[in-house]
Write a protein that holds these residues in place. Structure first.
Motif, PDB file in Angstrom:
ATOM      1  N   PHE A   1      43.929  43.163  45.712  1.00 52.70           N
ATOM      2  CA  PHE A   1      44.039  43.155  44.259  1.00 52.70           C
ATOM      3  C   PHE A   1      45.484  43.421  43.848  1.00 52.70           C
ATOM      4  O   PHE A   1      46.093  44.398  44.280  1.00 52.70           O
ATOM      5  N   VAL A   2      46.020  42.550  43.009  1.00 51.42           N
ATOM      6  CA  VAL A   2      47.367  42.717  42.461  1.00 51.42           C
ATOM      7  C   VAL A   2      47.247  43.471  41.148  1.00 51.42           C
ATOM      8  O   VAL A   2      46.653  42.977  40.195  1.00 51.42           O
TER       9      VAL A   2
ATOM     10  N   VAL B   1      43.080  36.784  47.012  1.00 49.36           N
ATOM     11  CA  VAL B   1      43.923  37.573  46.123  1.00 49.36           C
ATOM     12  C   VAL B   1      43.204  37.613  44.791  1.00 49.36           C
ATOM     13  O   VAL B   1      42.747  36.575  44.296  1.00 49.36           O
ATOM     14  N   THR B   2      43.094  38.802  44.227  1.00 47.35           N
ATOM     15  CA  THR B   2      42.466  38.948  42.924  1.00 47.35           C
ATOM     16  C   THR B   2      43.420  39.675  41.987  1.00 47.35           C
ATOM     17  O   THR B   2      44.278  40.446  42.420  1.00 47.35           O
ATOM     18  N   ALA B   3      43.259  39.419  40.705  1.00 49.98           N
ATOM     19  CA  ALA B   3      44.057  40.080  39.675  1.00 49.98           C
ATOM     20  C   ALA B   3      43.371  39.846  38.342  1.00 49.98           C
ATOM     21  O   ALA B   3      42.673  38.844  38.168  1.00 49.98           O
ATOM     22  N   THR B   4      43.569  40.764  37.428  1.00 48.52           N
ATOM     23  CA  THR B   4      43.159  40.489  36.054  1.00 48.52           C
ATOM     24  C   THR B   4      44.432  40.212  35.274  1.00 48.52           C
ATOM     25  O   THR B   4      45.456  40.866  35.472  1.00 48.52           O
ATOM     26  N   VAL B   5      44.358  39.208  34.400  1.00 55.69           N
ATOM     27  CA  VAL B   5      45.531  38.804  33.625  1.00 55.69           C
ATOM     28  C   VAL B   5      45.098  38.611  32.188  1.00 55.69           C
ATOM     29  O   VAL B   5      44.184  37.830  31.904  1.00 55.69           O
TER      30      VAL B   5
ATOM     31  N   PRO C   1      41.242  40.210  26.159  1.00 59.37           N
ATOM     32  CA  PRO C   1      40.431  40.182  27.380  1.00 59.37           C
ATOM     33  C   PRO C   1      41.313  39.973  28.609  1.00 59.37           C
ATOM     34  O   PRO C   1      42.388  39.378  28.527  1.00 59.37           O
ATOM     35  N   GLU C   2      40.841  40.473  29.752  1.00 58.90           N
ATOM     36  CA  GLU C   2      41.539  40.286  31.026  1.00 58.90           C
ATOM     37  C   GLU C   2      40.566  39.654  32.015  1.00 58.90           C
ATOM     38  O   GLU C   2      39.828  40.357  32.702  1.00 58.90           O
ATOM     39  N   PRO C   3      40.551  38.312  32.076  1.00 57.77           N
ATOM     40  CA  PRO C   3      39.691  37.658  33.060  1.00 57.77           C
ATOM     41  C   PRO C   3      40.192  37.908  34.480  1.00 57.77           C
ATOM     42  O   PRO C   3      41.367  38.214  34.689  1.00 57.77           O
ATOM     43  N   LEU C   4      39.291  37.758  35.422  1.00 55.80           N
ATOM     44  CA  LEU C   4      39.620  37.918  36.836  1.00 55.80           C
ATOM     45  C   LEU C   4      40.074  36.585  37.405  1.00 55.80           C
ATOM     46  O   LEU C   4      39.399  35.569  37.238  1.00 55.80           O
ATOM     47  N   PHE C   5      41.207  36.591  38.062  1.00 54.04           N
ATOM     48  CA  PHE C   5      41.693  35.454  38.826  1.00 54.04           C
ATOM     49  C   PHE C   5      41.357  35.743  40.283  1.00 54.04           C
ATOM     50  O   PHE C   5      41.687  36.809  40.793  1.00 54.04           O
TER      51      PHE C   5
ATOM     52  N   PHE D   1      37.153  41.966  32.206  1.00 48.28           N
ATOM     53  CA  PHE D   1      37.240  43.008  31.180  1.00 48.28           C
ATOM     54  C   PHE D   1      37.360  42.332  29.821  1.00 48.28           C
ATOM     55  O   PHE D   1      38.365  41.688  29.527  1.00 48.28           O
ATOM     56  N   THR D   2      36.335  42.482  29.017  1.00 48.55           N
ATOM     57  CA  THR D   2      36.328  41.886  27.683  1.00 48.55           C
ATOM     58  C   THR D   2      37.039  42.831  26.712  1.00 48.55           C
ATOM     59  O   THR D   2      37.206  44.027  26.986  1.00 48.55           O
TER      60      THR D   2
END
Length: 179
Positions: A84-85, A119-123, A162-166, A151-152
């Motif tokens: 996770f980044v 690799v995962t991240a929320t952006v 919102p921070e969607p997951l990549f 995260f809504t």
């Protein structure tokens, strides 16, 4: 520590060295986050913890013995095949030179991340530059970049997009990324 010269079509070559973080890097990680102008800055204590307790999953980029860039990340306990980044940051004078992608590629090469295939991240929705960076990472490894809700806006205690997951992968370990 590894060194490389980074070349970008519109900027002079820069010689950077990369290494896993060490406890004494915490203050520098905080300074890079603060100076970047784009990151949500956490407390200095947060960066001290990550530079010590998660040192193996945090990358430091140096130019002429000065910390100029970083990737702060960790291995999620519930998803051991993922890395996770949390943040990718560069000092302003190093931004726009194609270094973000190289930071992520060097971060993935850290020994502590050797078992990761995703690799995962929320952006945040209001951060197109970071969204583009993660899509470039997926293209560099010729893998999928899935975006799903994570995260809504209503989950935050204050106004926040919102921070969607990549989710990028699966990345074949040992595969060389494309330029």
């Amino acid at each position: 520590m590894t060194s490389t010269t980074v070349e970008h079509p519109t900027a002079p070559a820069i010689s950077l060295s990369f290494r896993a973080a060490q406890p004494h890097d915490g203050a520098d990680l905080w300074r890079v986050a603060q100076a970047s102008g784009t990151l949500e800055v956490n407390s200095a204590y947060f960066y001290l913890l990550f530079a010590s307790d998660f040192a193996g999953t945090c990358l430091v980029a140096e130019h002429q013995d000065r910390v100029v860039g970083m990737v702060v990340g960790y291995r999620p306990p519930n998803e051991p095949q993922a890395a996770f980044v949390w943040q990718v940051g560069l000092l302003p004078e190093y931004q726009g030179k194609g270094l973000g992608l190289q930071l992520l590629q060097r971060w993935l090469a850290l020994p502590a991340l050797s078992g990761c295939s995703f690799v995962t991240a929320t952006v945040a929705d209001d951060n197109p530059a970071s969204q583009a960076l993660f899509r470039r990472l997926a293209r560099a490894f010729n893998v999928a970049c899935e975006e799903t809700p994570r995260f809504t806006a209503d989950m935050f205690p204050h106004e926040h997009p919102p921070e969607p997951l990549f989710r990028i992968g699966p990345i074949q370990r040992g595969a060389s990324p494309r330029a």
